[in-house]
Scaffold this active site. Sequence first.
Site, PDB file in Angstrom:
ATOM      1  N   GLN A  21       8.051  -7.536 -10.364  1.00  0.00           N
ATOM      2  CA  GLN A  21       8.988  -6.795 -11.202  1.00  0.00           C
ATOM      3  C   GLN A  21       8.303  -6.007 -12.312  1.00  0.00           C
ATOM      4  OE1 GLN A  21      11.638 -10.559 -11.333  1.00  0.00           O
ATOM      5  NE2 GLN A  21      13.066  -8.886 -11.614  1.00  0.00           N
TER       6      GLN A  21
ATOM      7  N   GLU B 264      13.923 -19.949  -8.156  1.00  0.00           N
ATOM      8  CA  GLU B 264      15.301 -19.824  -7.652  1.00  0.00           C
ATOM      9  C   GLU B 264      15.396 -19.836  -6.123  1.00  0.00           C
ATOM     10  OE1 GLU B 264      17.056 -16.393  -9.483  1.00  0.00           O
ATOM     11  OE2 GLU B 264      16.905 -17.229 -11.488  1.00  0.00           O
TER      12      GLU B 264
ATOM     13  N   HIS C 263       7.474 -16.067  -6.701  1.00  0.00           N
ATOM     14  CA  HIS C 263       8.706 -15.453  -7.184  1.00  0.00           C
ATOM     15  C   HIS C 263       9.149 -14.416  -6.136  1.00  0.00           C
ATOM     16  CE1 HIS C 263      11.126 -14.764 -11.052  1.00  0.00           C
ATOM     17  NE2 HIS C 263      11.645 -13.923 -10.184  1.00  0.00           N
TER      18      HIS C 263
HETATM   19  O1  IFM Z   1      15.366 -10.499 -12.407  1.00  0.00           O
HETATM   20  C1  IFM Z   1      15.825 -11.738 -11.953  1.00  0.00           C
HETATM   21  C2  IFM Z   1      14.666 -12.697 -11.761  1.00  0.00           C
HETATM   22  O2  IFM Z   1      13.741 -12.193 -10.857  1.00  0.00           O
HETATM   23  C3  IFM Z   1      15.163 -14.018 -11.228  1.00  0.00           C
HETATM   24  N1  IFM Z   1      16.242 -14.527 -12.033  1.00  0.00           N
HETATM   25  C4  IFM Z   1      17.333 -13.647 -12.353  1.00  0.00           C
HETATM   26  C5  IFM Z   1      16.792 -12.350 -12.936  1.00  0.00           C
HETATM   27  C6  IFM Z   1      17.955 -11.394 -13.276  1.00  0.00           C
HETATM   28  O3  IFM Z   1      18.696 -11.124 -12.134  1.00  0.00           O
END
Ligand code: IFM
Length: 393
Positions: free
Chosen positions: A15, A164, A119
């Site tokens: 990201q 997650e 991730h």
């Molecule tokens: O940007 C994401 C992140 O990669 C994982 N948790 C939620 C964030 C917001 O959607």
Amino acid sequence: MKENFLWGAATASHQVEGHNHNDWSVWEKENAERLSRESDGKYPPENYISGQACDHYNRYEEDFDIAKSLGHNAHRFSVEWSRIEPEEGKFDEREIEHYRNIIKALRARGLEPFVTLWHWTLPVWLAKKGGVLADEFPERFARYADRVSDALGEHVRFWITINEPEIYVLNSYMRGLWPPEKKNLVLFYKALWSIRRAHQKAYQSMKHTNQFTFIGVSSNFSYFESGGGIVNALCAWLADKNWNFYFLNRIRKTTDFIGLNYYFHNRINYGINKNENKVVSDMGWELYPEGLYHLLLGLRQFQKPIYITENGLADAGDTHRAWFIEEHIRYMKKAMEEGADVRGYLHWSLLDNFEWDKGFWPRFGLVEIDYQTMKRKIRPSALEYKKIIEEGL
Ligand code: IFM
């Protein structure tokens, strides 16, 4: 109230880093036109291609200077598997060195690193073999995790194996929104099972190498609230069990702490998501700080330390972020007073960044990024967060 509490923010490699080559970067290029069309042209195809992202790969020193200036004493980031193992079984020592330098840069500024090993982005060779569904996935992940933790472990105490798992399998294997775009309940559970095995194997080998290391998973918890009456209460209870505790219950023996990511409240009232939505983010997500309190109380039963490893909102105008942080921390404190063992709060995110299939338009950063010039600008809410940190708990 608590000394040594960890305060900071989080990011993830794909990201923010820029110029990654992995299953996501391939998928973005194939899907940018379609995603742009589906936005009715509101966002151009470039919005959907991570490209240079925040150029954090080259600008991490500047970014950590900012984090330090904001009073942070911890920082969560992820290492990019596709950089470290670009070809199967071939580990790139220069990239490992890069992450070693990142960790040293954090330590030099008094920031405790939280290192996420995975991730969501996969090396292309692994995606071609079936990604998380490949029989060898757990093995391959454990080998990668062991290699990285062995190389960097001297400087790292906190590891997050997986970010997650439930969101990843939901979007990639049930809703078909993310690569590899599957919509299949059997694959959903198979993927979840494989990721769990991967975590367990990684945990065992990392612990074998260094028993003092602290290893957890970051899960995306939702607060399920009953709208009243026995039917809603039962449905909320079932949803809570299946969403919040499915993975956690299965890894409880192989987790040293709970990583809690909090974004969602879900009011069950003869249907899901019957929320009042009094205040929402730019993405339309309800802002509901009280949910954090209920989730934290629910996690006391595990008797494990809890780190809030993400909590944030898309808010380009920075209209809500200051009160959002303040309120979440207020509810966190309330839960701590009632026995929740919370030891850190990491806001999502330090920087504006690439929000997966939504692209660049959602602005999650304490720090604004000008994607043309790569200039960083501290948002006023980041200074409010700094004041909270200075006041302490
Ligand atoms: O940007 C994401 C992140 O990669 C994982 N948790 C939620 C964030 C917001 O959607």
